[in-house]
Write an enzyme that holds these catalytic residues in place. Structure first.
Site, short mmCIF file in Angstrom:
data_model
loop_
_atom_site.label_atom_id
_atom_site.label_comp_id
_atom_site.label_asym_id
_atom_site.label_seq_id
_atom_site.Cartn_x
_atom_site.Cartn_y
_atom_site.Cartn_z
N ASN A 145 0.86 -1.17 0.00
CA ASN A 145 0.00 0.00 0.00
C ASN A 145 0.90 1.23 0.00
O ASN A 145 1.76 1.38 0.86
CB ASN A 145 -0.90 -0.04 1.24
CG ASN A 145 -1.89 1.09 1.27
OD1 ASN A 145 -1.52 2.26 1.20
ND2 ASN A 145 -3.16 0.75 1.41
N HIS B 221 -3.24 0.64 -3.71
CA HIS B 221 -3.36 -0.39 -2.69
C HIS B 221 -2.32 -1.47 -2.96
O HIS B 221 -1.77 -1.57 -4.06
CB HIS B 221 -4.76 -0.99 -2.71
CG HIS B 221 -5.82 -0.05 -2.24
ND1 HIS B 221 -6.99 -0.49 -1.67
CD2 HIS B 221 -5.90 1.31 -2.25
CE1 HIS B 221 -7.73 0.54 -1.35
NE2 HIS B 221 -7.11 1.65 -1.70
N GLU C 115 -2.56 -4.75 -3.36
CA GLU C 115 -2.91 -5.69 -4.43
C GLU C 115 -2.74 -5.03 -5.80
O GLU C 115 -2.28 -5.67 -6.74
CB GLU C 115 -4.35 -6.20 -4.25
CG GLU C 115 -4.56 -6.98 -2.98
CD GLU C 115 -4.93 -6.12 -1.77
OE1 GLU C 115 -5.43 -6.70 -0.79
OE2 GLU C 115 -4.71 -4.90 -1.78
N SER D 35 -7.52 -8.86 4.45
CA SER D 35 -8.67 -9.12 3.59
C SER D 35 -8.80 -7.99 2.56
O SER D 35 -8.76 -6.81 2.92
CB SER D 35 -9.95 -9.20 4.43
OG SER D 35 -11.08 -9.43 3.60
N CYS E 53 -10.04 -5.13 0.22
CA CYS E 53 -11.17 -4.20 0.21
C CYS E 53 -12.00 -4.46 -1.05
O CYS E 53 -11.65 -5.26 -1.91
CB CYS E 53 -10.66 -2.76 0.26
SG CYS E 53 -9.84 -2.24 -1.27
N CYS F 299 -10.00 -3.81 -4.33
CA CYS F 299 -9.06 -4.89 -4.67
C CYS F 299 -9.79 -6.19 -4.98
O CYS F 299 -9.34 -6.97 -5.82
CB CYS F 299 -8.02 -5.05 -3.56
SG CYS F 299 -6.99 -3.56 -3.40
N ASP G 210 -7.90 5.34 5.20
CA ASP G 210 -7.63 4.29 4.22
C ASP G 210 -8.87 3.46 3.92
O ASP G 210 -9.10 3.07 2.78
CB ASP G 210 -6.50 3.39 4.70
CG ASP G 210 -6.02 2.44 3.61
OD1 ASP G 210 -5.58 2.94 2.55
OD2 ASP G 210 -6.08 1.23 3.81
#
Length: 146
Positions: A42, A53, A55, A78, A80, A83, A143
């Site tokens: 991130n 982010h 990912e 996990s 968001c 993503c 965030d």
């Protein structure tokens, strides 16, 4: 390469992000034979870019592929909705999640739509996020959009 080994790459990215003053979330994209295709963290704070982010950074670092169905996205937290949408949009077949205690994103939704999801509940990932949230709650809530 097993999920725990893959997660180590994402954790390294998360720690690097924290050391840079950012949010400690890391990710990596692996090919079907366990080869590392891309890794990232991130970088919302570091780059001033709300779309960067972990990912997304790992996906971009992997470059263009013909197909993503046999790839594995590994993330310390996990994913968001943003993503999770990336995973669905490009048909990434598998997601490995370090932890879901600090934040429950779209991993259940991904599983409902045919993505193989493995949640590891990794203590290092939990510690990274809980420590960060306690130390920088304003940045964390920014965030996650609260």
């Amino acid at each position: 390469m097993d999920p725990e080994q893959m997660l180590k790459v994402a954790v390294e990215e998360a720690r690097a992000g924290l050391a840079e003053g950012g949010i400690p979330i890391g990710a990596a994209l692996f090919g079907p034979d366990g080869e590392l295709l891309g890794r990232g963290r991130n970088r919302r704070v570091q780059d001033g870019d709300p779309s960067m982010h972990a990912e997304t950074a790992a996906f971009r670092a992997a470059g263009r592929l013909r197909g993503y169905g046999r790839t594995t996205m590994v993330t310390t937290l996990s994913p968001c909705w943003y993503c999770s949408g990336l995973v669905r949009q490009f048909g990434i077949g598998r997601v490995v999640v370090g932890e879901t205690r600090s934040f429950t994103g779209g991993h259940d939704w991904l599983a409902e739509h045919g993505v193989e999801v493995t949640v590891l509940d990794d203590p290092a990932c939990v510690e990274l996020m809980t420590g960060f949230i306690a130390a920088r709650p304003e940045l964390w809530y920014e965030d996650i959009g609260e």
